[in-house]
Design a protein around this motif. Structure first.
Motif, mmCIF file in Angstrom:
data_model
loop_
_atom_site.group_PDB
_atom_site.id
_atom_site.type_symbol
_atom_site.label_atom_id
_atom_site.label_comp_id
_atom_site.label_asym_id
_atom_site.label_seq_id
_atom_site.Cartn_x
_atom_site.Cartn_y
_atom_site.Cartn_z
ATOM 1 N N SER A 72 3.256 9.042 -0.036
ATOM 2 C CA SER A 72 2.168 8.826 0.915
ATOM 3 C C SER A 72 1.788 7.354 0.931
ATOM 4 N N TYR A 73 1.171 6.951 2.036
ATOM 5 C CA TYR A 73 0.794 5.556 2.227
ATOM 6 C C TYR A 73 -0.662 5.456 2.646
ATOM 7 N N ARG A 74 -1.285 4.342 2.242
ATOM 8 C CA ARG A 74 -2.594 3.993 2.778
ATOM 9 C C ARG A 74 -2.721 2.477 2.769
ATOM 10 N N VAL A 75 -3.586 1.974 3.635
ATOM 11 C CA VAL A 75 -3.807 0.532 3.725
ATOM 12 C C VAL A 75 -4.758 0.108 2.600
ATOM 13 N N THR A 76 -4.549 -1.084 2.054
ATOM 14 C CA THR A 76 -5.448 -1.625 1.031
ATOM 15 C C THR A 76 -6.521 -2.470 1.726
ATOM 16 N N ASN A 77 -7.560 -2.845 0.983
ATOM 17 C CA ASN A 77 -8.589 -3.728 1.552
ATOM 18 C C ASN A 77 -7.974 -5.057 1.984
ATOM 19 N N ARG A 78 -7.058 -5.557 1.173
ATOM 20 C CA ARG A 78 -6.369 -6.810 1.512
ATOM 21 C C ARG A 78 -5.559 -6.647 2.809
ATOM 22 N N GLY A 79 -4.882 -5.510 2.920
ATOM 23 C CA GLY A 79 -4.083 -5.238 4.112
ATOM 24 C C GLY A 79 -4.945 -5.110 5.357
#
Length: 98
Positions: A72-79
């Motif tokens: 699974s994937y999720r965006v990071t705060n940096r991203g």
């Protein structure tokens, strides 16, 4: 520094642009769903997501559900911040040509 210099090279690929766009509006997305949404191959998704993970723009979670592997994937705060900056630069570039 011109507007074009502020565009993020990590998002120039249409696949990476697609991955980031999907993750900006979803919490976690699994490999199969992402692959289907982007209509790309397993290898294409794996290589582009690895590049985004290396830049710390996305998080990749690998686990087992029963005996089946699940990625699974999720965006990071940096991203999220980097992608918003990229979109803002694109918008400025479009407005500067009008």
């Amino acid at each position: 520094m011109g507007i074009i210099d502020k565009l993020n090279k990590d998002f120039e690929s249409r696949v990476r642009l697609g991955i980031m766009s999907i993750l900006m509006v979803n919490d976690w997305i699994d490999f199969t769903e992402m692959k289907t949404l982007l209509n790309i191959t397993d290898g294409n998704l794996a290589s582009h997501s690895a590049t985004l993970e290396k830049s710390e723009y996305i998080e990749i979670k690998k686990e087992f559900v029963g005996k089946k592997p699940k990625t699974s994937y999720r965006v990071t705060n940096r991203g999220r911040a980097a992608f918003n900056e990229h979109l803002n630069s694109l918008e400025k570039l479009l407005k500067s040509n009008n």
